[in-house]
Write an enzyme that holds these catalytic residues in place. Structure first.
Site, short mmCIF file in Angstrom:
data_model
loop_
_atom_site.label_atom_id
_atom_site.label_comp_id
_atom_site.label_asym_id
_atom_site.label_seq_id
_atom_site.Cartn_x
_atom_site.Cartn_y
_atom_site.Cartn_z
N GLU A 166 -21.77 1.59 -7.80
CA GLU A 166 -23.19 1.63 -7.43
C GLU A 166 -23.72 3.06 -7.55
O GLU A 166 -23.04 3.99 -7.15
CB GLU A 166 -23.35 1.19 -5.96
CG GLU A 166 -22.57 -0.08 -5.63
CD GLU A 166 -22.72 -0.49 -4.17
OE1 GLU A 166 -23.23 0.31 -3.37
OE2 GLU A 166 -22.32 -1.63 -3.86
N LYS A 191 -25.14 6.32 -6.44
CA LYS A 191 -25.14 6.88 -5.10
C LYS A 191 -26.51 7.48 -4.84
O LYS A 191 -26.86 8.54 -5.35
CB LYS A 191 -24.06 7.95 -4.94
CG LYS A 191 -23.96 8.47 -3.53
CD LYS A 191 -22.73 9.34 -3.35
CE LYS A 191 -22.53 9.72 -1.89
NZ LYS A 191 -23.64 10.41 -1.28
N ASP A 206 -29.58 9.34 -3.42
CA ASP A 206 -29.71 10.58 -2.68
C ASP A 206 -30.95 10.51 -1.80
O ASP A 206 -31.98 11.10 -2.07
CB ASP A 206 -29.79 11.75 -3.66
CG ASP A 206 -29.53 13.08 -2.97
OD1 ASP A 206 -29.17 13.05 -1.78
OD2 ASP A 206 -29.71 14.12 -3.61
N GLU A 209 -30.31 2.75 1.73
CA GLU A 209 -30.79 4.11 1.58
C GLU A 209 -32.29 4.09 1.38
O GLU A 209 -32.80 3.35 0.53
CB GLU A 209 -30.10 4.71 0.34
CG GLU A 209 -30.11 6.20 0.30
CD GLU A 209 -28.89 6.82 0.99
OE1 GLU A 209 -28.11 6.08 1.67
OE2 GLU A 209 -28.72 8.03 0.85
N TYR A 230 -27.12 -1.72 0.31
CA TYR A 230 -25.83 -1.74 -0.39
C TYR A 230 -24.63 -2.13 0.46
O TYR A 230 -23.51 -2.09 0.00
CB TYR A 230 -25.55 -0.40 -1.06
CG TYR A 230 -25.84 0.82 -0.18
CD1 TYR A 230 -25.12 1.05 0.98
CD2 TYR A 230 -26.84 1.72 -0.53
CE1 TYR A 230 -25.37 2.15 1.76
CE2 TYR A 230 -27.10 2.84 0.25
CZ TYR A 230 -26.36 3.05 1.40
OH TYR A 230 -26.62 4.14 2.18
N LYS A 266 -16.52 0.83 -4.90
CA LYS A 266 -16.01 0.05 -3.77
C LYS A 266 -15.05 -1.03 -4.24
O LYS A 266 -15.25 -1.60 -5.31
CB LYS A 266 -17.19 -0.62 -3.05
CG LYS A 266 -18.23 0.35 -2.53
CD LYS A 266 -19.45 -0.36 -1.96
CE LYS A 266 -20.44 0.67 -1.42
NZ LYS A 266 -21.69 0.05 -0.96
N LYS A 294 -18.69 12.20 -7.15
CA LYS A 294 -19.85 13.11 -7.14
C LYS A 294 -19.99 13.77 -8.51
O LYS A 294 -19.01 14.24 -9.08
CB LYS A 294 -19.63 14.20 -6.08
CG LYS A 294 -19.74 13.69 -4.65
CD LYS A 294 -21.19 13.52 -4.25
CE LYS A 294 -21.39 13.47 -2.76
NZ LYS A 294 -21.58 14.71 -2.09
N CYS A 316 -23.16 55.26 -3.02
CA CYS A 316 -23.81 54.23 -2.21
C CYS A 316 -25.31 54.24 -2.50
O CYS A 316 -25.94 55.30 -2.45
CB CYS A 316 -23.54 54.51 -0.73
SG CYS A 316 -24.52 53.46 0.36
N CYS A 322 -27.00 55.57 1.06
CA CYS A 322 -26.81 56.91 1.62
C CYS A 322 -26.30 57.92 0.60
O CYS A 322 -26.10 59.09 0.92
CB CYS A 322 -25.87 56.86 2.82
SG CYS A 322 -24.15 56.58 2.36
N CYS A 354 -18.30 51.95 1.02
CA CYS A 354 -19.06 53.18 1.25
C CYS A 354 -18.30 53.93 2.34
O CYS A 354 -18.02 53.38 3.41
CB CYS A 354 -20.47 52.83 1.73
SG CYS A 354 -21.35 54.22 2.44
N CYS A 396 -23.63 55.44 7.38
CA CYS A 396 -24.55 54.90 6.38
C CYS A 396 -25.55 53.95 7.06
O CYS A 396 -25.16 53.02 7.77
CB CYS A 396 -23.76 54.14 5.32
SG CYS A 396 -24.81 53.25 4.16
S1 IVH Z 1 -21.67 2.73 1.17
C1 IVH Z 1 -18.77 2.88 4.76
N1 IVH Z 1 -23.16 2.74 -0.99
O1 IVH Z 1 -23.73 7.99 0.77
C2 IVH Z 1 -19.52 3.01 3.47
N2 IVH Z 1 -23.37 4.58 0.50
O2 IVH Z 1 -21.57 9.82 1.44
C3 IVH Z 1 -20.93 3.32 3.69
N3 IVH Z 1 -25.02 6.25 -0.17
O3 IVH Z 1 -23.91 7.59 4.22
C4 IVH Z 1 -21.68 3.82 2.54
N4 IVH Z 1 -25.67 5.25 -2.01
O4 IVH Z 1 -26.07 7.34 2.89
C5 IVH Z 1 -22.83 3.41 0.13
N5 IVH Z 1 -24.45 2.60 -2.90
C6 IVH Z 1 -24.11 3.26 -1.80
C7 IVH Z 1 -24.71 4.48 -1.45
C8 IVH Z 1 -24.31 5.11 -0.28
C9 IVH Z 1 -25.84 6.30 -1.23
C10 IVH Z 1 -24.93 7.28 0.86
C11 IVH Z 1 -24.98 6.74 2.26
C12 IVH Z 1 -23.72 7.22 2.91
C13 IVH Z 1 -23.36 8.38 2.05
C14 IVH Z 1 -21.88 8.66 2.11
#
Ligand code: IVH
Length: 705
Positions: free
Chosen positions: A122, A124, A126, A182, A234, A299, A323, A417, A420, A435, A440
């Site tokens: 999925e 992630k 932000d 999110e 999610y 997951k 990441k 420096c 000074c 230094c 100083c």
């Molecule tokens: S699952 C126990 N799925 O990432 C698992 N988190 O670094 C719970 N986040 O706190 C998180 N997209 O705010 C999950 N597709 C996604 C996500 C997601 C963003 C964020 C979420 C979480 C943080 C963890």
């Protein structure tokens, strides 16, 4: 630019403990900025780097591990503005993978527990995590994550988000359902909002995530309604009733049926190779999606397999966040300058043509020392690559050689420096230049700034700019002079109004009672960080005793080794230091610590062989006194709850340890129970299940008899 000028880094545990405290403090501070003020100072990559360093440190040195460390408490503390909500199922964070190797290493860990896995990958998001609680199909509570256990009630605000169902569709609705997702702000809405903010001369939001967080955490929900927020769901938390779900894929489709928005890019994968391909393709598309993502969450699909995998103390084992590598940009290296820190260390730094990278604009970046500049072969005028990673401070990774014009010279470390003009020297075997002039002005300023800083005497309003101004005006020579300042002296200075002068004087007065440990930190004694300072203060009780302690007395203190002894003794031989201490004394700055520990009266009770874990606050005990009482009776206190833990002592507002104890069936004591155990002793408790059965048997027996 403030130079980061840490004391020399000798490889001794007290320094590691110091580093741990430093990291913990930084993380806590960034957490607060991020979660409570929606105003981060550093990029995610930089934040992750801090977390990683701290995790590695405690993984490699378990003796430094502590439950209070922020790696175990993701998120900020709930604020006073919104009512607290205890999540039915805690909201944990995720472990991260920063490379293909780390992703596959996670896969190998899975293979040791389960066979034949499929994955769901999925984007992630932000944004900010939200927990939505539905009772009988109606939205009951919307809560932020908070510290993972307790969040903030923002129901009125979430209810304004279009696309968020306030009533669920369908027939067999569960009685209780917690849905996690999110909240985010689409990029175009973010840009539009900032345009409006600029027009109104209001503060701009640093990035879409802050804009989303700031918009959600409004007292007035009509403000939230006026902002374009969106949601993707999610994950499920608590669920009572409804259909039996076997996989995450099934969960997501059911969530869609109920009316929740679920990201259409979410996909099922048979193996990690395919997952990695998805990660790659997401990274390529990340700037064209219309919302910000910072990675991919992977997951395990099968929910029974998830149960088998379970959780670590901080995150589920069945998921990982891949990441994206930190963003890199190129810009021009305008110059290389040198800044002088409190120990005289001369740190080169790059002056850059400002560039937006990793979520903020970067104009300066540390270059650490002479060798680092040489290693990267940076020359003034070069086009250079800048990124934010590995450190709080942005990094110049190297020049773009193809764009280098002929005739650019190598950079040479200045010999004088910049402040000074006395020589800058680099001793044999040292990486840094210093230094040589202890007088100083730059060093003076930095030493005073450190004394007043949050980690030391915490004098609000006395930052670098003010200190420099006061030194310049001849009002401050050293930290001891701070306590002689008067409002009348300050008011005539530029940019200081009467009110702020008085506030500063009040803040200075308030700092006189911070206690010995903070004074010790503030005094700039080499190698004395918060941990060593606390140990010294606790063991010896006042500055006088520390000054006159023999090396034997000092090394008898836990965490104090020969290097520290040397630093302490050297400190007191220097006249200027003695003068500062005298000034503090005359100003009646408290130079006492907690009274030295007296042997505890155990009343003959022994708890040998037992292990305790403490969580939450108690009335009659501080954490330290509870620990001391336990240890005096021969038992141990550990940081994490495991099956081997004998008792978890649970006070007010307990942390995740409480949930963990319940999950593992470890015996729980409240404060009264704890006091009783201290007075009367205890045998290792039996597991609650067995105990209940045994009691049931006893009852049966009694009835029979
Ligand atoms: S699952 C126990 N799925 O990432 C698992 N988190 O670094 C719970 N986040 O706190 C998180 N997209 O705010 C999950 N597709 C996604 C996500 C997601 C963003 C964020 C979420 C979480 C943080 C963890």
């Amino acid at each position: 630019m403030a130079a980061s000028d840490d004391a020399a880094t000798e490889p001794v545990t007290e320094n590691l403990a110091g580093r741990r405290d430093e990291l913990a403090a930084q993380i806590a501070q960034h957490n607060a900025r991020y979660f409570e003020h929606d105003e981060p100072e550093i990029s995610d990559a930089a934040f992750d780097a801090l977390i990683r360093e701290l995790r590695t440190l405690v993984d490699e040195h378990p003796e430094l591990d502590d439950w209070e460390l922020p790696i175990y408490h993701p998120g900020g503390s709930p604020s006073a503005t919104f009512a607290p909500v205890i999540h039915l199922v805690p909201m944990l964070s995720l472990d991260n993978a920063f490379s293909r190797d780390e992703l596959f290493a996670w896969g190998e860990r899975l293979d040791r527990v389960i066979v034949g896995t499929t994955f769901v990958a999925e984007p992630k998001m932000d944004g900010l995590a939200i927990s939505l609680l539905y009772r009988d199909g109606r939205l009951a509570i919307g809560a932020t994550r908070g510290d993972g256990v307790t969040g903030e009630d923002v129901t009125a605000n979430v209810a304004t988000i279009s696309g968020l169902p306030t009533r669920l569709r369908g027939s067999s609705l569960p009685g209780v359902l917690e849905v996690r997702g999110e909240i985010y702000m689409p990029t175009t809405s973010f840009e539009e909002l900032n345009r409006r903010q600029a027009e109104a001369e209001a503060r701009l939001f640093a990035n879409p995530r802050n804009a989303a967080a700031g918009s959600l955490r409004q007292k007035d929900s009509s403000v939230t309604a006026s902002r374009d927020l969106a949601l993707f769901c999610y994950q499920l938390g608590a669920k009572e009733g409804g259909p039996r779900l076997r996989t995450h894929t099934e969960t997501l489709s059911w969530m869609r049926e109920l009316g929740f928005p679920v990201n259409p890019l979410i996909d099922q994968h048979d193996d990690l190779e395919s997952v990695y391909g998805f990660c790659h393709s997401m990274e390529e598309q990340r700037h064209t999606l219309g919302y910000e993502i910072d990675g991919v969450v992977v997951k395990v699909d099968d929910l029974a397999q998830r149960d088998e995998l379970g959780f670590t103390s901080r995150a589920p084992r069945w998921a990982i966040a891949y990441k994206f590598p930190p963003e890199e940009k190129t810009t021009k290296l305008l110059g290389i300058m040198v800044s002088i820190g409190r120990t005289g260390r001369a740190t080169p730094f790059a002056q850059l043509e400002p560039v937006f990278v990793g979520g903020s604009t970067v104009g300066l970046a540390t270059l650490h020392n002479e060798d680092e500049v040489a290693r990267r072969d940076l020359r003034v005028g070069d086009t250079v690559v800048v990124r934010k990673a590995g450190d709080v401070i942005p990094e110049v990774t190297g020049p773009v050689l193809a764009e280098r014009k002929k005739g650019r010279r190598r950079w040479k470390f200045p010999t004088k420096c910049p402040v000074c003009s006395r020589p800058l020297v680099r001793l044999d075997g040292e990486a840094n230049h210093y230094c040589v002039n202890v007088d100083c002005p730059a060093q003076r300023v930095q030493r005073i700034v450190h004394f007043a800083s949050r980690g030391a005497m915490d004098i609000e309003g006395l930052g670098e700019e003010r200190v420099a101004q006061f030194v310049e005006a001849g009002l401050l020579d050293d930290a001891g002079d701070i306590y002689g300042l008067t409002a009348a002296q300050l008011v005539p200075l530029e940019r200081i109004a009467e009110v702020s002068a008085q506030n500063l004087i009040d803040a200075i007065a308030a700092s006189t009672s911070r206690g010995l440990a903070r004074v010790l930190v503030g005094l700039n004694i080499r190698n004395v960080g918060p941990t060593a300072a606390k140990a010294l203060a606790r063991a010896l009780g006042n500055l006088e005793r520390i000054e006159h302690a023999t090396p034997e007395e000092l090394t008898a203190i836990e965490g104090v080794g020969p290097i520290l002894v040397q630093s302490i003794q050297r400190f007191f031989t220097i006249d200027e230091n003695r003068r500062i201490v005298d000034k503090l004394r005359r100003a009646e700055v408290g130079l006492e610590g907690p009274p030295p520990a007296v042997p505890l009266d155990t009343g003959g009770v022994s708890l040998v062989g037992l292990t305790f874990v403490l969580t939450g606050g108690m009335e009659a005990f501080t954490r330290e006194s509870a620990q001391a009482a336990i240890e005096a009776r021969g038992a141990k206190v550990t940081a994490t709850v495991s099956k081997k833990t004998s008792f978890v002592v649970v006070g007010e507002n307990p942390g995740l340890k409480f949930a963990k104890a319940e999950q593992l069936g470890v015996a729980i004591l409240d404060e009264a129970g704890f006091t009783q155990v201290l007075h009367e002793g205890a045998r290792p408790p039996e597991k609650p299940v067995k105990q209940a059965k045994k009691q049931a048997k006893k009852r049966e027996g009694a009835e029979d008899g």
